[in-house]
Design a protein around this motif. Structure first.
Motif, PDB file in Angstrom:
ATOM      1  N   PHE A  69     -10.999 117.567  30.151  1.00  0.00           N
ATOM      2  CA  PHE A  69     -11.881 117.273  29.025  1.00  0.00           C
ATOM      3  C   PHE A  69     -11.596 118.208  27.855  1.00  0.00           C
ATOM      4  O   PHE A  69     -11.468 117.767  26.712  1.00  0.00           O
ATOM      5  N   PHE A  70     -11.509 119.517  28.126  1.00  0.00           N
ATOM      6  CA  PHE A  70     -11.260 120.474  27.055  1.00  0.00           C
ATOM      7  C   PHE A  70      -9.883 120.274  26.425  1.00  0.00           C
ATOM      8  O   PHE A  70      -9.695 120.547  25.250  1.00  0.00           O
ATOM      9  N   ARG A  73     -10.584 117.233  24.034  1.00  0.00           N
ATOM     10  CA  ARG A  73     -11.782 117.171  23.194  1.00  0.00           C
ATOM     11  C   ARG A  73     -11.483 117.276  21.709  1.00  0.00           C
ATOM     12  O   ARG A  73     -12.180 116.683  20.905  1.00  0.00           O
ATOM     13  N   ASP A  74     -10.450 118.020  21.321  1.00  0.00           N
ATOM     14  CA  ASP A  74     -10.116 118.123  19.898  1.00  0.00           C
ATOM     15  C   ASP A  74      -9.714 116.770  19.334  1.00  0.00           C
ATOM     16  O   ASP A  74     -10.001 116.458  18.188  1.00  0.00           O
ATOM     17  N   LEU A  76     -10.822 113.949  20.475  1.00  0.00           N
ATOM     18  CA  LEU A  76     -11.977 113.056  20.527  1.00  0.00           C
ATOM     19  C   LEU A  76     -12.931 113.280  19.352  1.00  0.00           C
ATOM     20  O   LEU A  76     -13.214 112.381  18.596  1.00  0.00           O
ATOM     21  N   LYS A  79     -14.555 120.580  18.381  1.00  0.00           N
ATOM     22  CA  LYS A  79     -15.230 121.546  19.240  1.00  0.00           C
ATOM     23  C   LYS A  79     -16.734 121.553  19.010  1.00  0.00           C
ATOM     24  O   LYS A  79     -17.208 121.398  17.904  1.00  0.00           O
ATOM     25  N   GLU A  83     -20.525 120.936  24.810  1.00  0.00           N
ATOM     26  CA  GLU A  83     -19.635 120.765  25.966  1.00  0.00           C
ATOM     27  C   GLU A  83     -19.644 121.992  26.867  1.00  0.00           C
ATOM     28  O   GLU A  83     -19.619 121.872  28.087  1.00  0.00           O
ATOM     29  N   SER A 119     -13.645 127.712  25.123  1.00  0.00           N
ATOM     30  CA  SER A 119     -14.119 127.401  23.778  1.00  0.00           C
ATOM     31  C   SER A 119     -13.662 128.431  22.747  1.00  0.00           C
ATOM     32  O   SER A 119     -13.845 128.224  21.550  1.00  0.00           O
TER      33      SER A 119
END
Length: 172
Positions: A69-70, A73-74, A76, A79, A83, A119
């Protein structure tokens, strides 16, 4: 101390996971690193299953999913702290559902620190987080007699220390 076949095979899976973990950081792309980190977490899950460490099984499977996921995620939506909070709550929930003993808290806390470090934008802050995460995970791995886990987290800790020193010297 007598060991059964599953335990011995489990320790071999731990060695394979350590090798995959080292290969992960030799990959040239972020996606390559992430894929090998996921493979490492999944092989560690098999390792922990075979040595009867259910909290580590659940948390490593969850960590593999969070890692993917991480990684994406950028692409999608960018940050967000949501999450990190949701991932941390999932770790707490999975840890509570698979609670083994008081030493489970070491792994839960260590993996929450790891999620928080995902993160960070600054690699030095990620390395500093490993100074907290790895000793906690080492304590858990010692409690469940995970040779691969101790070796892997010791290598992560050593690598973080070297990275911090190397970058501090560069700054001067």
């Amino acid at each position: 101390m007598e060991y059964d076949l599953f335990y011995i095979i489990g320790q071999l899976f731990g060695v394979i996971a350590v090798v995959l973990g080292f290969i992960a950081f030799q990959r040239k792309t972020q996606l390559g690193i992430i894929l090998f980190q996921c493979a490492t977490a999944l092989v560690f899950s098999a390792h922990y299953f075979l040595i009867s460490a259910p909290t580590a099984v659940a948390l490593n499977v969850l960590s593999a999913m969070i890692c993917v996921f991480f990684a994406f995620r950028d692409k999608l939506k960018g940050k967000s702290k949501v999450e990190v909070i949701v991932s941390s709550l999932l770790i707490i929930l999975a840890g509570a559902l698979t609670w083994e003993n008081a030493y489970s808290v070491f792994l839960i806390a260590g993996l929450m620190i790891n999620v928080i470090s995902l993160s960070f934008s600054n690699p030095q802050n990620t390395r500093r987080a490993m100074l907290l995460k790895s000793p906690l995970c080492i304590a858990y791995n010692l409690a469940v007699t995970s040779i691969g886990g101790v070796v892997f987290e010791s290598a992560v800790l050593t690598s973080a220390i070297i990275g911090l020193i190397k970058n501090k010297v560069r700054e001067k």
